[in-house]
Design a protein around this motif. Structure first.
Motif, mmCIF file in Angstrom:
data_model
loop_
_atom_site.group_PDB
_atom_site.id
_atom_site.type_symbol
_atom_site.label_atom_id
_atom_site.label_comp_id
_atom_site.label_asym_id
_atom_site.label_seq_id
_atom_site.Cartn_x
_atom_site.Cartn_y
_atom_site.Cartn_z
ATOM 1 N N ASN A 924 44.271 -65.066 -76.660
ATOM 2 C CA ASN A 924 45.721 -65.179 -76.576
ATOM 3 C C ASN A 924 46.357 -63.894 -77.110
ATOM 4 O O ASN A 924 45.951 -63.370 -78.140
ATOM 5 N N GLY A 925 47.337 -63.396 -76.389
ATOM 6 C CA GLY A 925 47.950 -62.121 -76.755
ATOM 7 C C GLY A 925 47.417 -60.965 -75.939
ATOM 8 O O GLY A 925 47.925 -59.849 -76.036
ATOM 9 N N THR A 926 46.361 -61.228 -75.124
ATOM 10 C CA THR A 926 45.909 -60.202 -74.194
ATOM 11 C C THR A 926 47.048 -59.829 -73.255
ATOM 12 O O THR A 926 47.185 -58.685 -72.836
ATOM 13 N N ARG A 927 47.879 -60.796 -72.962
ATOM 14 C CA ARG A 927 49.074 -60.576 -72.140
ATOM 15 C C ARG A 927 50.294 -60.983 -72.956
ATOM 16 O O ARG A 927 50.209 -61.819 -73.846
ATOM 17 N N ARG A 928 51.398 -60.389 -72.616
ATOM 18 C CA ARG A 928 52.626 -60.670 -73.369
ATOM 19 C C ARG A 928 53.814 -60.644 -72.413
ATOM 20 O O ARG A 928 53.910 -59.775 -71.533
ATOM 21 N N ASN A 929 54.690 -61.612 -72.578
ATOM 22 C CA ASN A 929 55.901 -61.631 -71.770
ATOM 23 C C ASN A 929 56.829 -60.484 -72.158
ATOM 24 O O ASN A 929 56.634 -59.830 -73.190
ATOM 25 N N ALA A 930 57.825 -60.253 -71.347
ATOM 26 C CA ALA A 930 58.739 -59.137 -71.575
ATOM 27 C C ALA A 930 59.523 -59.346 -72.875
ATOM 28 O O ALA A 930 59.813 -60.483 -73.264
ATOM 29 N N PRO A 931 59.871 -58.253 -73.559
ATOM 30 C CA PRO A 931 60.692 -58.380 -74.759
ATOM 31 C C PRO A 931 62.086 -58.903 -74.414
ATOM 32 O O PRO A 931 62.516 -58.854 -73.258
ATOM 33 N N VAL A 932 62.749 -59.408 -75.436
ATOM 34 C CA VAL A 932 64.065 -60.023 -75.252
ATOM 35 C C VAL A 932 65.071 -59.300 -76.137
ATOM 36 O O VAL A 932 64.827 -59.090 -77.329
ATOM 37 N N THR A 933 66.209 -58.928 -75.553
ATOM 38 C CA THR A 933 67.295 -58.330 -76.316
ATOM 39 C C THR A 933 68.580 -59.062 -75.975
ATOM 40 O O THR A 933 68.936 -59.191 -74.795
ATOM 41 N N THR A 934 69.256 -59.571 -76.979
ATOM 42 C CA THR A 934 70.507 -60.289 -76.769
ATOM 43 C C THR A 934 71.585 -59.728 -77.679
ATOM 44 O O THR A 934 71.301 -59.241 -78.777
ATOM 45 N N LEU A 935 72.809 -59.808 -77.218
ATOM 46 C CA LEU A 935 73.963 -59.375 -78.010
ATOM 47 C C LEU A 935 75.104 -60.339 -77.757
ATOM 48 O O LEU A 935 75.477 -60.591 -76.610
#
Length: 1012
Positions: A924-935
């Motif tokens: 687990n963690g071999t793949r990772r979803n896209a980062p998230v940025t919110t404002l």
């Protein structure tokens, strides 16, 4: 030790002995202390120091000691405190603008000059931002900070805004990962009373932020006063009225016309959706009033809130298009109504005795229980959240004997009634159906249910100060608590069956059995009240904490607590399971009443956890000016004995029999002419032995934590800190398959070296799904051999189970002054282990260690691992008194891995030839979803209404950066069929590539608020 100090100590110990209960909830107050010097730096004894402030009933005065010191040990948190220092022959000093924070000590040094003509000198000085005596890591949110930041107006959004925290994404539970703990590892305290649900450990009630005076968030280095928090400690102190009448009214609103989809309508239609899921309407009304009933004697504060939203969600529709490989969604609305009522009375019974009593009522109703809405549920599988009602009552008595001794006694009671019947779309008299290929449930939910929980919690803590004991000054806390909790779970099904299908047909066909289905039978009564699981728990705790300050620079925080908790089954009765098809006698030919008939459970003690938790820390005032602290700690946190842990061993706990159903006439009707073979059946309650179901000698899981950091006051009202934290949790309590062999041989049920499991290697075709290409790799699983005993689940401490976490955290905090405020954090962290910390992985029955397949690619990143988590929250008062606030969060994407389900060879050496076994093919963690940025942004303009009050309006812009996208089933895993090893095949998941949802609304929320 002087005779006087010995008497003080003995008096405190006597009070503790009489009380027989202890505090583990944390402080409601802060402290204001200091030292008075003359112009030459000599200590001034005999100075009368008087404190007053808006949060204080009346005034309190003490005289400085021979060392020139004074302290006010139990002050309500707030700003605007004032000290007046008087000594004949010296100028009177008035020190204004001091701030007291909950759980912290505010220290000041004051110089007094001799004068032939005495006069009063007013000083508005700095209020220190660094607590140089504490070794804990904590941040505090004041009511003014919360007032301005754009966030929803309840506990959940406040939790998710603290440094390093991460929402679990389940709104109704209000659960978050804090400081590397699980979502159940946080302690929530309301006015000194723990409000965790005793069964499952999430917050038992919601608290409107309009009642907060201040919230302390402990992130590490918790003192011995804090009992159960291996994650965060959330300490809410509520408002208390005042000597002047004041109040506020707030209304927030938006509707569909005030939100904009950032995805095109054409694209949405093309993927079968109508629009991103969001709230159609949002209405939040809150009214607060507080003031004196008798000035300086009796205050009141009350708040009422009505909160309503309607949310669209895309429901899967099960029809003929499913079989054609298409998924069709319909848009449904899920209205949510919530009512919160809060009241508090504060009484000054005597100049040194204060009594506070609070009551909080929370009522929640949802037409659809949104926690159980998902892309895998047909609308018939929905549940209603039917007017959950929670009552929280707390009372605190604060008795200040002198500046060297005060006692807090507290009493808390919480009750919750949480019904979850089927929604009007469910078909109650039909079996539940699950299609294994499409992963869709339909007809109805798992069962109807009602939760009842109670917590009763009296406690007392004494705080003793000694300025010169064994060459150092001491702040000693001694306390004890008692707790009684219970949890009842009423669950029932009119039709007890659950049937697995595969693309609408047989779920597990073989060459010889083409019409084989998997069948389950819920073992419960048919109506409300027929299957009620009942447990209770009693807990006693004791702690002592000594903060030893040596030469005014080094403080050692030395503490230890002892806790003992005992869980019990209460008397219970099980009513016979319904048999609408008349097949139960066929399933268990020897005795059809074994688990399905009426039976009783006698009350008995189940599990006792007793443990000692040491807490050791230090803080060093580097330059002796109270502005720079180096601190560190080592702490052990033993886990709370939540009722859900031992309820898993209760025969009344929701359970099922597992069968293969051979529908030889292929009419998809369960009938007496069909054949059945058993896969699993829980223990016969007539021969039930507790020791066979749970390790009665098991002990509490525990976390060892190390912290080290530095904090510096960089400028007035502005501080920065850098903290490193390391945690390791072991002795984890979970279920394992012990094959009925008992705890000494339980390893044979789930370890790779077991004689009952065989390692089976297979070729994984990789992401492209084609054998013989470059991304193929050899993988493996463990298959159960035919000689293995029947599966049996056993609760115990799992050897080798662990969670680890480290974080390096930069914290910076600017209090509101000079027209701006800021709270910021940058967290760099890693969370890894072999069992996650989500709700489903932290209750003792996750199934993680039920087979050796748990140890295939086991040491990966945990589900809450986010290597980078940045949070910035700020408010700036612009010209024309326009207020601009913002909340920015950037975090790494969530970790995941590729999984496959393998059909093992159709070989009689296996217990289940051709069985389907799911395993990962990578960490687990071999793949990772896209980062998230919110404002999120807020702009507000306030207008004074003479001397009466202020009216203001503000607009929140939610999702100002325009985050948008689609939720797509992107796991390239699937079914690897090795039933014929010479000709393996691969089929992707039925949901692979499907668009299951969309996100991306920008919302404009308008609000009005009036204060007076």
């Amino acid at each position: 030790m002087t005779r006087k100090s010995l008497k003080v100590l003995m008096a405190a110990l006597f009070v503790i002995g009489l009380s027989s209960f202890l505090c583990a909830q944390g402080s409601l107050t802060g402290a204001l202390n200091g030292k008075v010097l003359d112009n030459e730096g000599n200590a001034l004894p005999g100075v009368t120091v008087t404190v007053e402030g808006p949060a204080l009933l009346g005034k309190v005065a003490y005289v400085t000691t021979e060392a020139g010191t004074f302290r006010f040990p139990a002050l309500a948190p707030g700003s605007g405190y004032q000290l007046t220092l008087e000594l004949p022959g010296f100028n009177t000093i008035v020190r204004k603008g001091l701030i007291v924070s909950v759980g912290k000590s505010t220290s000041v040094t004051v110089k007094m000059a001799m004068a032939t003509l005495e006069e009063e000198i007013t000083v508005v000085g700095e209020s220190p931002t660094v607590d140089v005596k504490s070794s804990k890591t904590a941040v505090n949110f004041s009511k003014s900070f919360i007032y301005n930041i754009p966030m929803a107006r309840d506990l959940y959004d406040v939790l998710n805004s603290i440094p390093g925290s991460l929402s679990e994404g389940v709104t109704y539970r209000r659960t978050s990962y804090i400081a590397g703990g699980t979502v159940r590892g946080n302690q929530y305290s309301l006015d000194g009373v723990t409000i965790n649900d005793p069964v499952v450990m999430y917050p038992m009630t919601n608290i409107n932020i309009d009642v907060y005076e201040e919230v302390e968030f402990g992130l590490g280095g918790h003192s011995a006063e804090v009992g159960i928090a291996d994650g965060g400690f959330v300490n809410i102190v509520t408002r208390s009225g005042g000597n002047e009448f004041h109040g506020a009214a707030t209304a927030e609103y938006y509707n569909e016309d005030m939100q904009k989809s950032l995805l095109s309508e054409e694209d949405l239609i093309a993927v079968g959706l109508t629009k991103p899921a969001g709230w159609n309407t949002w209405q939040d009304f809150s009214l607060s009033v507080g003031g004196p009933i008798i000035k300086d004697r009796v205050w009141f504060f009350t708040n009422g809130r009505f909160f309503k939203w309607e949310r669209d969600f895309n429901h899967i529709i099960w029809d003929d298009t499913i079989a054609a490989g298409e998924r069709v969604y319909t848009l449904d609305s899920a209205p949510h109504d919530e009512y919160d009522v809060f009241g508090k009375i504060t009484l000054q019974l005597a100049p040194n005795i204060r009594l506070m009593t609070t009551y909080n009522l929370a009522i929640i109703d949802e037409f659809f229980y949104t926690n159980r809405i998902g892309s895998n549920l047909d609308i018939t599988s929905t549940t209603r959240w039917d007017h959950e009602t929670g009552h929280t009552i707390s009372s605190q008595l604060n008795w200040v004997f002198s500046q060297n001794l005060f006692i807090d006694a507290r009493l808390g009671y919480i009750a919750s009634d949480f019904p979850l019947p089927y929604s009007e779309h469910a078909i109650s008299n039909a079996p539940q159906l699950y299609d294994r290929y499409f992963r869709i449930y339909r007809n109805n939910p798992r069962f109807e249910e009602t939760y009842l929980r109670h917590r009763f919690n009296p406690s007392v803590v004494a705080t003793i100060f000694q300025d010169d004991l064994f060459g150092a000054s001491h702040e000693i806390k001694i306390g004890a608590e008692y707790e009684y909790t219970d949890g009842n779970w009423d669950w029932w099904r009119e039709n007890p069956w659950l049937i697995y299908t595969y693309q609408g047909g047989p779920s597990y066909p073989t060459a010889t059995e083409p019409y084989r289905y998997r069948l389950y039978n819920r073992i419960c009564g048919p109506s409300e009240g027929t299957t009620v699981e009942e447990e209770s728990m009693r807990h006693y705790g004791f702690f002592i904490q000594d903060s030893v300050t040596i030469k005014e620079r080094l403080t050692l925080n030395l503490g230890v607590r002892y806790d003992t908790s005992t869980g019990r089954f209460d008397d219970q009765h099980h009513t016979a399971t319904a048999d609408p098809y008349g097949v139960l006698p066929l399933l268990i030919a020897a005795d059809p009443t074994t688990v399905y008939d009426d039976w009783d459970i006698a009350a008995e003690k189940v599990l006792t956890w007793s443990h000692i938790s040491p807490r050791i820390g230090f803080s060093y005032d580097v330059f002796g000016d109270g502005k720079t602290s180096i601190r560190g700690s080592w702490s052990r946190y033993n886990e709370y004995l939540m009722i859900q842990y031992f309820s898993l061993a209760n025969p009344m706990y929701p359970n099922s029999g597992g069968w293969y159903w051979y529908d030889d006439d292929n009419d998809f009707v369960v009938e007496t002419t069909d054949r059945f073979s058993m896969r699993y059946l829980p223990t016969d309650p007539r021969v039930y032995q507790l020791e066979d179901e749970i390790d009665t000698d098991a002990s509490a899981p525990y976390t060892d934590e190390f912290t080290f950091g530095i904090e510096r006051e960089m400028a007035r009202d502005f501080s920065m800190g850098l903290v490193f934290t390391y945690k390791r949790k072991t002795n984890i309590f979970e279920d394992v398959n012990d094959f009925g062999l008992g705890k000494d041989l339980a390893w044979q049920g789930y370890r790779p070296n077991s004689p009952y499991w065989e390692k089976f290697e297979f070729n994984d075709p990789g992401d492209d799904g084609e054998f013989g290409t470059g991304d193929d790799k050899t993988s493996y699983l463990y298959a159960r051999l035919a000689a293995a005993p029947d599966i049996h689940y056993f609760l115990t401490n799992v050897d080798g189970a662990y969670r680890k976490y480290w974080a390096l955290q930069l914290l910076f905090n600017k209090r509101m002054s000079n027209r701006w405020q800021l709270l910021g954090s940058i967290t760099w962290s890693k969370a890894w282990g072999n069992i996650g910390g989500s709700y489903g992985l932290s209750y003792g029955a996750s199934g993680t260690f039920d087979t050796p397949n748990s140890f295939v690619y086991e040491h990966g990143r945990l589900n809450y691992d986010r290597p980078i988590n940045v949070k910035l929250q700020s408010t700036v008062i612009l010209p024309l008194d326009i207020v601009l606030s913002g909340y920015l969060n950037h975090r790494s994407g969530s970790p995941w891995r590729r999984d496959v389900t393998v059909y093992i060879p159709d070989d009689p050496k296996y217990w289940d030839p051709g069985e389907a076994i799911g395993v990962p093919t990578e960490l687990n963690g071999t793949r990772r979803n896209a980062p998230v940025t919110t404002l999120d942004l807020r702009i507000e303009k306030r207008f004074p209404i003479g001397d009466f009050g202020t009216i203001g309006g503000y607009v929140d812009i939610i999702n100002a950066l325009g985050r948008s996208g689609y939720s797509i089933s992107g796991d390239p895993g699937g079914y690897v069929d090795y039933s014929d090893p010479a000709n393996p095949t691969f089929t992707n998941w039925g949901t692979y590539g499907d668009v299951t949802g969309a996100y991306g609304n920008r919302v404009f929320k308008v609000s009005l608020r009036f204060t007076f």
